[in-house]
Write a protein that holds these residues in place. Structure first.
Motif, PDB file in Angstrom:
ATOM      1  N   LEU A  57     -20.518 -33.062  43.544  1.00 47.14           N
ATOM      2  CA  LEU A  57     -21.402 -34.025  43.017  1.00 47.14           C
ATOM      3  C   LEU A  57     -22.917 -33.893  42.481  1.00 47.14           C
ATOM      4  O   LEU A  57     -23.383 -34.129  43.568  1.00 47.14           O
ATOM      5  CB  LEU A  57     -20.516 -35.570  43.326  1.00 47.14           C
TER       6      LEU A  57
ATOM      7  N   GLU B  95     -21.949 -38.967  36.464  1.00 47.96           N
ATOM      8  CA  GLU B  95     -20.838 -38.708  37.504  1.00 47.96           C
ATOM      9  C   GLU B  95     -19.942 -39.685  37.659  1.00 47.96           C
ATOM     10  O   GLU B  95     -18.266 -39.548  37.524  1.00 47.96           O
ATOM     11  CB  GLU B  95     -22.064 -37.951  38.145  1.00 47.96           C
TER      12      GLU B  95
ATOM     13  N   SER C  45     -17.949 -40.197  35.120  1.00 46.61           N
ATOM     14  CA  SER C  45     -16.422 -38.871  34.840  1.00 46.61           C
ATOM     15  C   SER C  45     -15.414 -38.887  35.141  1.00 46.61           C
ATOM     16  O   SER C  45     -14.204 -38.250  35.275  1.00 46.61           O
ATOM     17  CB  SER C  45     -17.077 -37.812  34.832  1.00 46.61           C
TER      18      SER C  45
END
Ligand SMILES: Cc1cc2nc3c(=O)[nH]c(=O)nc-3n(C[C@H](O)[C@H](O)[C@H](O)COP(=O)(O)O)c2cc1C
Length: 322
Positions: free
Chosen positions: A44, A170, A173
Motif C-alpha cells: 500500500l 488505494e 481499490s
C-alpha cells in the motif's frame, strides 16, 4: 522439511491478517525450504509509505504458518533473511522439533477483526499478559494514558487521509462494497467485514465514485464524519510501542508478536479492531506519541480491544493463491 505437507496447509495460513486484507505474502516452494516473500503489487504505497504495516502483516503471516504447521505435527522453523530489493523476509525450514506455541489451527481459523460494538474493555490481567508478550520482542503494549483526545484525533486522521487522493484511491481499490464485486470472496475489505449496513455501503460507494469531483466540495470531511467514532462502540485503545531504531527485519519480528497478541486477545474471549489511521496521519500520530513520551516512529500499531457484543463476519481470502 516436508514441503508438500506444508503446501497443503497454506490455505489456512492465508487466514493471517493484513492491512486492507491485501494478503501481500508469497510462498515459493523449493525442494527443502519455503521462501517467504511479498508482491509489491499488494503493498500500500500511499497508505503505508514506510512499509510498516506490510512488515507487520508479513510477520503475522510467518507466525500463522508456524502455528498451523505445529498444529499439524510438522516441525518447521523460520529463518529471517530480509532483503528489501528481493522482496524477501526469510525461509521456512525443517526443524528438530515442533514450534513451541500455545496456539493452534482453530484459533487461526476463528480469529477475525471485529469492528462492531464491545461490551467492555480488556481486564487489567489480560493487558498485562499482552504487554508481557510485547516485551519478549523489546516492545510495549499499553493503554493510551489519556483517551479524552482520541475521538478528535481519529476524526482529524480520517479527514486528512480521505483528503489525499492517492490514499483514497488505494482504499477504493481494496473496498468490496457489494457482493457483485468480482473479488468479493477473494481479498480486500467487504461491506460485511466492515460491519456496514446496506445503505451505508451504498452511500460510501456513491461517495467514492464521485471522489475526484467531490473532493473540492468537502467530501473528505463528510467521509470522515460518516466513518463515525469507533470509540463510541466501546473497548479500550492500546498501543504497541516499539524499541528505538527498529530495522525492517525487527519490524517483521514484531509482526509475529502482534499475531500472538491477537490470538491471546481471542483466547480471552475478546476481539481487536486496529485504528491505523492514528499512525498514518502525522499530526494525530505526534499527539499520541507525546502521550507516551516517545518519538512518533516508535508507535507501531493502535488497536481497540474489548469483549464483542456480537460475532464478526469472516473476511475474504484468495483460493487461487499466487
Ligand atoms: C498491520 C495491520 C494494520 C491494520 N489496520 C487496520 C485499520 O486501520 N483498520 C481496520 O479496520 N482494520 C485494520 N487491519 C485489519 C485488516 O483489515 C484485517 O486483518 C483484514 O481485513 C483481514 O480480516 P481479518 O483480520 O478479519 O481476517 C489491519 C491489519 C493489520 C495486520
Amino acid at each position: 522439511m516436508d514441503v508438500e505437507a506444508f503446501r497443503a496447509l497454506a490455505p489456512l495460513c492465508w487466514r493471517a491478517p493484513s492491512a486492507h486484507n491485501t494478503q501481500p505474502w508469497r510462498l515459493r516452494y523449493e525442494s527443502r525450504a519455503v521462501r517467504v516473500g511479498w508482491d509489491p503489487a499488494d503493498a500500500l504505497p500511499a497508505a503505508d509509505p514506510t512499509g510498516r504495516d506490510l512488515r507487520l502483516s508479513l510477520g503475522a503471516f510467518v507466525e500463522t504458518c508456524l502455528v498451523v504447521a505445529a498444529d499439524a505435527g510438522l516441525a518447521v522453523r523460520f529463518d529471517a533473511d530480509h532483503c528489501a530489493e528481493g522482496h524477501r523476509i526469510g525461509w521456512l525450514r525443517g526443524a528438530g522439533r515442533r514450534y513451541d506455541t500455545p496456539f493452534g489451527a482453530a484459533g487461526v481459523r476463528d480469529r477475525r477483526t471485529h469492528r462492531g460494538r464491545y461490551l467492555t474493555g480488556p481486564e487489567p490481567e489480560v493487558v498485562a499478559d499482552l504487554d508481557a508478550l510485547a516485551r519478549t520482542v523489546g516492545a510495549r503494549f499499553r493503554a493510551v494514558p489519556d483517551a479524552g483526545p482520541l475521538p478528535g484525533l481519529i476524526r482529524a486522521a480520517d479527514q486528512q487521509l480521505y483528503a489525499d487522493s492517492a490514499i483514497a484511491g488505494e482504499l477504493r481499490s481494496w473496498l468490496r462494497l457489494t457482493p457483485r464485486h468480482p473479488r468479493y470472496h477473494a481479498d480486500g475489505l467487504t461491506d460485511r467485514a466492515l460491519a456496514l449496513s446496506r445503505a451505508e455501503a451504498a452511500g460510501l460507494r456513491a461517495a467514492l465514485a464521485g471522489y475526484p469531483l467531490l473532493r473540492r466540495v468537502g467530501l473528505p470531511r463528510i467521509l470522515a464524519a460518516a466513518g463515525g467514532n469507533p470509540l463510541a462502540l466501546g473497548g479500550d485503545v492500546l498501543v504497541l510501542v516499539g524499541p528505538p531504531d527498529l530495522d525492517d527485519q525487527a519490524q517483521v519480528t514484531i509482526g509475529r508478536a502482534l499475531l500472538r497478541i491477537w490470538l491471546t486477545v481471542q483466547a480471552a474471549g475478546l476481539a481487536a479492531h486496529p485504528l491505523s489511521q492514528l499512525l498514518d496521519a502525522p499530526v494525530p500520530r505526534a499527539a499520541l506519541a507525546a502521550q507516551f513520551g516517545v518519538a512518533p516512529q516508535r508507535l507501531l500499531h493502535v488497536v481497540r480491544v474489548g469483549r464483542p457484543a456480537t460475532a464478526a463476519a469472516p473476511s475474504a481470502r484468495r483460493r487461487d493463491q499466487p
